[in-house]
Design a protein around this motif. Sequence first.
Motif, short mmCIF file in Angstrom:
data_model
loop_
_atom_site.label_atom_id
_atom_site.label_comp_id
_atom_site.label_asym_id
_atom_site.label_seq_id
_atom_site.Cartn_x
_atom_site.Cartn_y
_atom_site.Cartn_z
N ARG A 113 0.83 -1.21 0.00
CA ARG A 113 0.00 0.00 0.00
C ARG A 113 0.87 1.26 0.00
O ARG A 113 0.51 2.25 -0.64
CB ARG A 113 -0.94 -0.01 1.20
CG ARG A 113 -2.05 -1.04 1.08
CD ARG A 113 -3.11 -0.86 2.15
NE ARG A 113 -2.57 -0.79 3.51
CZ ARG A 113 -2.43 -1.83 4.31
NH1 ARG A 113 -2.80 -3.03 3.90
NH2 ARG A 113 -1.94 -1.69 5.52
N VAL A 114 1.98 1.22 0.71
CA VAL A 114 2.88 2.37 0.76
C VAL A 114 3.46 2.65 -0.63
O VAL A 114 3.47 3.79 -1.10
CB VAL A 114 4.01 2.14 1.79
CG1 VAL A 114 5.12 3.18 1.65
CG2 VAL A 114 3.45 2.18 3.20
N VAL A 120 0.98 6.67 -6.87
CA VAL A 120 -0.19 7.49 -7.16
C VAL A 120 0.13 8.96 -6.91
O VAL A 120 -0.21 9.84 -7.71
CB VAL A 120 -1.41 7.03 -6.33
CG1 VAL A 120 -2.53 8.04 -6.37
CG2 VAL A 120 -1.89 5.68 -6.83
N MET A 121 0.82 9.25 -5.82
CA MET A 121 1.19 10.63 -5.51
C MET A 121 2.19 11.18 -6.53
O MET A 121 2.14 12.36 -6.89
CB MET A 121 1.75 10.75 -4.09
CG MET A 121 0.72 10.45 -3.02
SD MET A 121 -0.81 11.39 -3.18
CE MET A 121 -0.23 13.04 -2.91
N MET A 127 0.92 15.53 -12.76
CA MET A 127 -0.19 16.21 -13.43
C MET A 127 -0.39 17.62 -12.88
O MET A 127 -0.56 18.57 -13.65
CB MET A 127 -1.47 15.39 -13.28
CG MET A 127 -1.44 14.09 -14.07
SD MET A 127 -2.98 13.16 -14.11
CE MET A 127 -3.55 13.17 -12.46
N VAL A 128 -0.35 17.77 -11.57
CA VAL A 128 -0.52 19.09 -10.97
C VAL A 128 0.61 20.03 -11.39
O VAL A 128 0.38 21.19 -11.74
CB VAL A 128 -0.62 18.98 -9.43
CG1 VAL A 128 -0.52 20.34 -8.77
CG2 VAL A 128 -1.91 18.30 -9.03
#
Length: 169
Positions: A113-114, A120-121, A127-128
């Motif tokens: 999960r980490v 994902v981040m 994108m940001v």
Amino acid sequence: LGVPAWLVGLMVSLPLVFAPFRALIGFKSDTHRSVLGWRRVPYIWFGTMLQFGGFAIMPFALLVLSGDGNGPVIYGEFGAALAFLLVGAGLHTTQTAGLALATDLAPEEAQPRVVGLMYVMLLAGTMVSAFVFGAMLQDFSPGRLVQVLQAAALVTMVLNTVALWKQEA
């Protein structure tokens, strides 16, 4: 800037040249011990310095590459290639050692999960930042390009320093 699209595509793809070395970087950060006893932090810091160096020379190389009388275009091509290679090497070094450090710090059952959250981040941040760069360069000028890319170098260094603070005992 009047740069041919094939050259832009080539320059943007240059960071991938260092991708195969991620296995070596990961292995070395697994087995390396610095004087302070750290394994991952020296690799993350070295990667940060590579990124900083690439971002610091990138705007000047791009301005020379544009052929607006800032010097021979060939120097701009070599400078831009070096800048993109440095950013790519720094990115892969920092990302590989950072993922290894995150898995070292996470309990074994949370490690997938980490790593998933970190990727994902990374994608969300990419994108940001594309929108932020686009907004900041909307009123383009050579001076503005230098400011934006050197600010990116500084932000990268500050964020990586904050992220590393007291993470590896």
